[in-house]
Design an enzyme around this catalytic site. Structure first.
Site, PDB file in Angstrom:
ATOM      1  N   LYS A  23      13.210  18.034  -6.582  1.00 45.34           N
ATOM      2  CA  LYS A  23      14.123  18.767  -7.457  1.00 45.34           C
ATOM      3  C   LYS A  23      14.918  19.799  -6.671  1.00 45.34           C
ATOM      4  O   LYS A  23      16.141  19.906  -6.801  1.00 45.34           O
ATOM      5  CB  LYS A  23      13.347  19.448  -8.581  1.00 45.34           C
ATOM      6  N   ARG A  93      10.386  26.046 -12.663  1.00 48.48           N
ATOM      7  CA  ARG A  93      10.033  24.624 -12.782  1.00 48.48           C
ATOM      8  C   ARG A  93       9.341  24.134 -11.518  1.00 48.48           C
ATOM      9  O   ARG A  93       9.646  24.568 -10.418  1.00 48.48           O
ATOM     10  CB  ARG A  93      11.294  23.765 -12.994  1.00 48.48           C
ATOM     11  N   GLY A 102       6.747  14.748 -16.139  1.00 50.99           N
ATOM     12  CA  GLY A 102       5.820  15.181 -17.179  1.00 50.99           C
ATOM     13  C   GLY A 102       4.448  15.582 -16.691  1.00 50.99           C
ATOM     14  O   GLY A 102       3.590  15.961 -17.480  1.00 50.99           O
ATOM     15  N   MET A 104       3.678  18.056 -14.388  1.00 50.10           N
ATOM     16  CA  MET A 104       3.476  19.479 -14.119  1.00 50.10           C
ATOM     17  C   MET A 104       4.313  20.311 -15.082  1.00 50.10           C
ATOM     18  O   MET A 104       4.898  19.798 -16.021  1.00 50.10           O
ATOM     19  CB  MET A 104       3.777  19.770 -12.651  1.00 50.10           C
ATOM     20  N   ARG A 337      17.736  13.003 -10.171  1.00 47.84           N
ATOM     21  CA  ARG A 337      16.695  12.326  -9.380  1.00 47.84           C
ATOM     22  C   ARG A 337      16.852  10.830  -9.595  1.00 47.84           C
ATOM     23  O   ARG A 337      17.489  10.396 -10.564  1.00 47.84           O
ATOM     24  CB  ARG A 337      15.296  12.774  -9.820  1.00 47.84           C
ATOM     25  N   HIS A 455     -16.446  -5.651 -11.353  1.00 44.45           N
ATOM     26  CA  HIS A 455     -16.417  -7.117 -11.401  1.00 44.45           C
ATOM     27  C   HIS A 455     -15.415  -7.609 -12.440  1.00 44.45           C
ATOM     28  O   HIS A 455     -14.590  -8.487 -12.172  1.00 44.45           O
ATOM     29  CB  HIS A 455     -17.817  -7.665 -11.721  1.00 44.45           C
ATOM     30  N   ARG A 561     -13.499 -19.097  -3.475  1.00 46.23           N
ATOM     31  CA  ARG A 561     -14.884 -18.609  -3.617  1.00 46.23           C
ATOM     32  C   ARG A 561     -15.700 -19.719  -4.268  1.00 46.23           C
ATOM     33  O   ARG A 561     -15.694 -19.870  -5.486  1.00 46.23           O
ATOM     34  CB  ARG A 561     -14.899 -17.334  -4.463  1.00 46.23           C
ATOM     35  N   ARG A 617     -14.312 -20.616   1.493  1.00 49.98           N
ATOM     36  CA  ARG A 617     -15.470 -19.820   1.903  1.00 49.98           C
ATOM     37  C   ARG A 617     -16.734 -20.464   1.357  1.00 49.98           C
ATOM     38  O   ARG A 617     -16.801 -20.810   0.173  1.00 49.98           O
ATOM     39  CB  ARG A 617     -15.352 -18.382   1.377  1.00 49.98           C
ATOM     40  N   GLU A 746     -16.719  -8.957   7.604  1.00 50.75           N
ATOM     41  CA  GLU A 746     -17.049  -8.059   6.497  1.00 50.75           C
ATOM     42  C   GLU A 746     -18.287  -7.219   6.794  1.00 50.75           C
ATOM     43  O   GLU A 746     -18.688  -6.380   5.988  1.00 50.75           O
ATOM     44  CB  GLU A 746     -17.243  -8.848   5.196  1.00 50.75           C
ATOM     45  N   SER A 765     -10.835 -13.752   8.743  1.00 50.79           N
ATOM     46  CA  SER A 765     -10.275 -13.218   7.505  1.00 50.79           C
ATOM     47  C   SER A 765     -11.107 -11.991   7.154  1.00 50.79           C
ATOM     48  O   SER A 765     -12.337 -12.084   7.052  1.00 50.79           O
ATOM     49  CB  SER A 765     -10.340 -14.249   6.385  1.00 50.79           C
ATOM     50  N   GLY A 767     -12.787  -9.581   4.953  1.00 52.56           N
ATOM     51  CA  GLY A 767     -13.252  -9.404   3.575  1.00 52.56           C
ATOM     52  C   GLY A 767     -13.403  -7.922   3.313  1.00 52.56           C
ATOM     53  O   GLY A 767     -14.484  -7.357   3.470  1.00 52.56           O
ATOM     54  N   THR A 768     -12.306  -7.292   2.938  1.00 51.92           N
ATOM     55  CA  THR A 768     -12.285  -5.820   2.904  1.00 51.92           C
ATOM     56  C   THR A 768     -13.122  -5.228   1.781  1.00 51.92           C
ATOM     57  O   THR A 768     -13.461  -4.050   1.837  1.00 51.92           O
ATOM     58  CB  THR A 768     -10.833  -5.301   2.812  1.00 51.92           C
ATOM     59  N   ASN A 769     -13.479  -6.033   0.757  1.00 52.66           N
ATOM     60  CA  ASN A 769     -14.357  -5.487  -0.297  1.00 52.66           C
ATOM     61  C   ASN A 769     -15.720  -5.132   0.299  1.00 52.66           C
ATOM     62  O   ASN A 769     -16.196  -4.000   0.180  1.00 52.66           O
ATOM     63  CB  ASN A 769     -14.542  -6.502  -1.427  1.00 52.66           C
ATOM     64  N   ASP A 770     -16.365  -6.125   0.944  1.00 54.64           N
ATOM     65  CA  ASP A 770     -17.679  -5.864   1.541  1.00 54.64           C
ATOM     66  C   ASP A 770     -17.578  -4.983   2.774  1.00 54.64           C
ATOM     67  O   ASP A 770     -18.464  -4.158   3.032  1.00 54.64           O
ATOM     68  CB  ASP A 770     -18.373  -7.188   1.892  1.00 54.64           C
ATOM     69  N   CYS A 832      -8.436 -10.964   2.868  1.00 52.56           N
ATOM     70  CA  CYS A 832      -8.618 -11.657   1.585  1.00 52.56           C
ATOM     71  C   CYS A 832      -9.366 -10.813   0.565  1.00 52.56           C
ATOM     72  O   CYS A 832      -9.747 -11.310  -0.494  1.00 52.56           O
ATOM     73  CB  CYS A 832      -9.325 -12.995   1.783  1.00 52.56           C
ATOM     74  N   TYR A 852      -1.392 -12.779   7.647  1.00 49.16           N
ATOM     75  CA  TYR A 852      -1.192 -12.971   6.210  1.00 49.16           C
ATOM     76  C   TYR A 852      -2.107 -12.059   5.413  1.00 49.16           C
ATOM     77  O   TYR A 852      -3.090 -11.517   5.919  1.00 49.16           O
ATOM     78  CB  TYR A 852      -1.437 -14.434   5.818  1.00 49.16           C
TER      79      TYR A 852
END
Length: 877
Positions: A23, A93, A102, A104, A337, A455, A561, A617, A746, A765, A767-770, A832, A852
């Site tokens: 702003k 402001r 909206g 702040m 803006r 999950h 999977r 997998r 992983e 590959s 496995g970024t979750n684990d 993945c 990828y």
């Protein structure tokens, strides 16, 4: 040298956004462009950060600079704070560097008191205006600075109107406004035990501090997390001379966009009110007029405004959202803006601006937020029906879309009712992999527990199903087939609707409409595809998901999977037979049942992908997830296996692990049960041979991915099972079909030893979750219980399961990528995990040089755009 914490508007420009906030920088830029901006000054984002560093105190140094610049503002305007002749009133402001509409707080008419109100009444000849401004200031100051109830002020106004027998605020007289001022002060005194402050400088310092505080209010923190805005950016504060839209009928205020934010039409879009202040337009107390009607009410101001709109859009090369005030017929610009817009409008505006020669295709690609595309890909509720519906509870918008159906409480019920042609909403305390069939046939999933990466949320997003999770207000009574929320009881078979984009739950059926994708979408995505370096694959376990992903532009599958396939029909029985087998013959008999089922699944996926690469997998979850928990199912399986229920219960008990996510799963299953890897390999290779026979032009080369590998010897052992099985089948078939064996990275140990593991793995590959779970050392399913406290304490900015932790997990990915390619320079690398569809994570993956990302089908367009933006950003870096 003393740090400069305050800048006059004419000292800044658009390039100082980080310091002056969006702003402040835009006000400075409009001032430089010669536009009618009321004078003011900006207190920097650095001052906000210092306020927090100093224990939420505005330092003497900053206070001194504020007072110095207040004097400069008084000189510029010829007005003075608290003056009886020519009093200065200001607005205070917020203004973060990223737009947070909206989130702040704002305070108008600051500097007014009894004396000043009287002076303004005399000077303006408009007593009503003076005391209307005064009561508004008390109301805003009490709410924003002191946290008093907004509702109570509205009730006081209604009480005064009722006494007078009037309905419209405009009918309130000057005397009524004076009455409101006194009643507001009384309420303030009764609540706080102190008088309303009359010294304008005290008012201003308290207001500035309140704006700093609002940077950390709950809604601002939530907005920052959702939009990847770091907490250490802070907010600037803008102190600006008031101009008044509520002095009479030649005064007014409005909000307008240079183009329609809903449709993208290149036509001025907005609303205004005469004899009003800014909040009146958005508050809904009075019905505003359309912006083009302003030409009849105030033609000079309208013509000037149209000219400014054109100038601003051409200058910023983006659709602008502006606020303006007209005081005694004269136009003033209070803000500009880049305007928020719907996904449809964003695409149209981007394409139109390219056609108009205003921007390049690169600039167009950077104008659209990838997450916006989500709303184009899911069913939505009919707008009119939604407006009339009652929200019974709100929770986490875990997977976008609109779901409407009859309540069911189990996956089995969901399937039974769906088979009868009914639409159902699956309501669960929480979901598990066993629920997948029921989830797949449901219009939406509603869970009492779980977060945005639970999950239910992950699977729903993968399916493109609507999901609302973490609805903690719901009291479940599954035994009786009902739940209670906010005093209302809903039973099995009752209709409800859930909105996965907002988290709202409605206690009735609401009509849904299919999502519409305009022609601009395809054109826009073609620009993205030409620009991006990263390939985009999908996570898909069924031909239906695979086809959906291809329709959305997926270039292959990065993760099949296989365990999800085992939950369908007779497959769950076969795998349970395998788990409880007492000897090799029983084990082989179960595997022999599973192999043709798996082969058929893989053939369907290969067919759907039409020659695009597919990474499969092998079995990953711990075996306890496949065993029955229902006594009837246990009894049935025991009879089929010709064993006693007691024996079967003992097997189930033996499968119990203290920490199954770190236990007997992934490739560890293949080490213990080599037949599983052999069976899955046979299914993969035979499926590929069959499909290649039908479609030789596709030349499928299976990609086999072994999960949860942590050691080279472990990989060698399991890979040998794969290659011996595959080579024997190929030899028998007389085929020279190629196949590839890689692994998921992983386990942190695998990342550290990636150069060794690359000796055997042809691809990685991540496995970024684990990998995130094992790096942080906490469970994805349980972290939601304590992460909110971590956000509040500013330990973490974001959920690491939703946005990749670039400092820790990211360092392991970069290390593994470099080590892997050191051993195998042409190694293909991908991601993945859930992070494959997150724009901030995609930017990091592009920077690291992976090949990828793979994400759920309904996130493929998001990933395509995010990958293009990553290329553009990383080229500039």
């Amino acid at each position: 040298m003393e740090t400069k914490y305050v800048y006059l508007f004419n000292e800044g420009d658009a390039n100082m956004r980080n310091l002056l906030g969006g702003k402040g920088a835009n006000l400075a830029e409009m001032s430089k462009l010669g536009m009618p901006v009321p004078n003011g000054f900006t207190i920097t984002t650095e001052a906000c950060n210092k306020y927090y560093d100093d224990g939420e105190v505005i330092s003497d140094e900053i206070q001194a600079q504020i007072m110095e610049y207040l004097e400069k503002l008084e000189e510029e305007t010829g007005k003075k704070f608290g003056d009886q002749e020519n009093p200065l009133l200001v607005s205070v402001r917020s203004g973060a560097r990223a737009s947070m509409p909206g989130m702040m707080d704002t305070i108008l008419n600051l500097g007014i008191n009894d004396v000043v109100a009287n002076t303004i009444a005399e000077k303006s000849g408009n007593e009503r205006f003076a005391y209307d401004s005064y009561r508004r200031f008390i109301q805003m100051f009490a709410d924003v600075v002191k946290g008093l109830s907004k509702k109570r002020f509205e009730e006081i106004i209604d009480e005064v109107k009722a006494e007078r027998g009037i309905k419209d605020d405009l009918e309130l007289t000057a005397d009524d406004m004076k009455t409101l001022v006194e009643k507001f002060k009384e309420f303030y005194r009764s609540e706080l035990g102190e008088d309303f402050p009359t010294d304008p400088k005290t008012q201003m310092m308290e207001a500035i501090e309140a704006v700093f505080r609002s940077w950390n209010n709950e809604r601002a923190i939530y907005y920052r997390r959702m939009n990847d805005i770091p907490s250490n950016w802070g907010t600037a504060v803008n102190v600006q001379m008031m101009v008044f839209g509520n002095m009479g009928e030649d005064c007014g205020t409005g909000v307008a966009f240079t183009r329609n934010p809903a449709t993208g039409e290149n036509k001025l879009y907005g609303e205004f009110l005469m004899n009003a202040q800014g909040e009146d337009v958005v508050a809904g107390v009075r019905t505003p007029k359309k912006i083009d009607q302003l030409k009849e009410v105030s033609p000079t101001a309208y013509d000037q405004f149209v000219e400014i709109c054109s100038k601003l859009e051409n200058h910023y090369k983006n659709m602008q959202d502006m606020e303006f005030t007209i005081e005694n017929g004269k136009l003033f610009m209070l803000q500009t803006r880049n305007g928020k817009r719907t996904a449809q409008a964003a695409l149209k505006i981007a394409c139109d601006m390219v056609d108009e020669g205003l921007i390049s295709t690169d600039e167009a690609l950077m104008m659209v937020e990838p997450q916006q595309l989500d709303s184009l890909l899911h069913p939505t509720f009919a707008k009119e029906a939604l407006e009339a519906a009652e929200v019974i509870t709100s929770a986490l918008p875990a997977s976008p879309g609109a779901g409407c159906g009859q309540i069911v409480f189990t996956a089995e019920e969901a399937k039974e009712e769906a088979d009868k042609g009914k639409k159902v909403i699956l309501v669960r305390l929480e979901t598990s992999p066993e629920d997948i069939e029921g989830m797949a046939v449901s219009q939406g999933i509603l869970t009492v527990r779980g977060g945005m990466t639970s999950h239910a949320a992950v699977v729903a997003r993968g399916m493109g199903a609507c999901c609302v999770s973490g609805a903690g207000d719901i009291e479940m009574n599954e035994e009786e087939g009902s739940f209670k929320v906010n005093g209302k009881t809903f039973k099995r078979g009752d209709w409800i609707s859930i909105d996965g984009s907002t988290g709202n739950v409605y206690g009735e059926a609401i009509e849904t409409v299919p999502a519409e994708i305009s022609g601009d979408f395809e054109r826009f995505m073609e620009w993205a595809d030409k620009r991006r370096r990263l390939k985009v694959r999908t996570n898909a376990d069924t031909p239906k998901d695979a086809k959906q992903a291809v329709d959305f532009g997926a270039e292959g599958i990065g993760l099949v999977r296989t365990e999800h396939m085992f939950f369908e029909g007779d497959k769950i029985k076969a795998i349970r037979e395998m788990i409880v087998a007492k000897n090799d013959d029983q084990m082989q008999a179960a595997l022999d049942k599973l192999e043709p089922m798996q082969q058929k699944d893989f053939e369907g996926i290969y067919e759907a992908m039409e020659g695009r690469p597919v990474t499969i997998r092998y079995l990953d979850p711990p075996l306890h997830e496949f065993v029955p928990t229902n006594p009837e199912d246990i009894k049935e399986l025991a009879n089929e296996m010709n064993i006693s229920e007691a024996e079967l219960n003992q097997v189930i008990s033996n499968l119990h692990e203290v920490n199954p996510m770190m236990g007997h799963r992934g490739s560890r299953l293949d080490v213990s049960n080599p037949g599983i890897a052999k069976m899955q390999t046979a299914a993969v290779i035979k499926a590929a041979l069959n499909v290649n026979k039908k479609h030789p032009e596709w030349n499928i080369e299976p990609e086999i991915m072994l999960p949860l590998i942590g050691d080279l010897a472990e990989l060698k052992y399991v890979k040998k099972l794969v290659t011996e099985t595959a080579d024997a089948i190929l030899k028998e078939a007389g085929s020279d079909m190629k196949y590839h064996v890689g692994t998921m990275i992983e386990v942190p140990r695998a990342a550290l030893l990636a150069d060794e593991i690359a000796e055997e793995a042809e691809f990685f590959s991540f496995g970024t979750n684990d990998l995130t779970q094992l790096t942080f050392g906490f469970s994805r399913d349980d972290a939601g219980k304590f992460l909110p406290q971590y956000y509040a304490a500013k330990i973490y900015e974001n959920d690491p399961f939703a946005r990749l932790d670039q400092n820790g997990v990211g360092k392991l990915i970069e290390m593994a990528a470099n080590l892997g390619r050191k051993t195998r320079p042409d190694m293909k690398l991908g991601v993945c995990g859930e992070h494959g569809g997150d724009p901030a994570s995609i930017e990091f993956v592009d920077k690291v040089g992976l090949n990828y990302v793979s994400c759920s089908p309904f996130r493929v367009p998001i990933a395509r755009l995010a990958a293009a933006q990553a290329t553009i950003k990383n080229e500039k870096a």
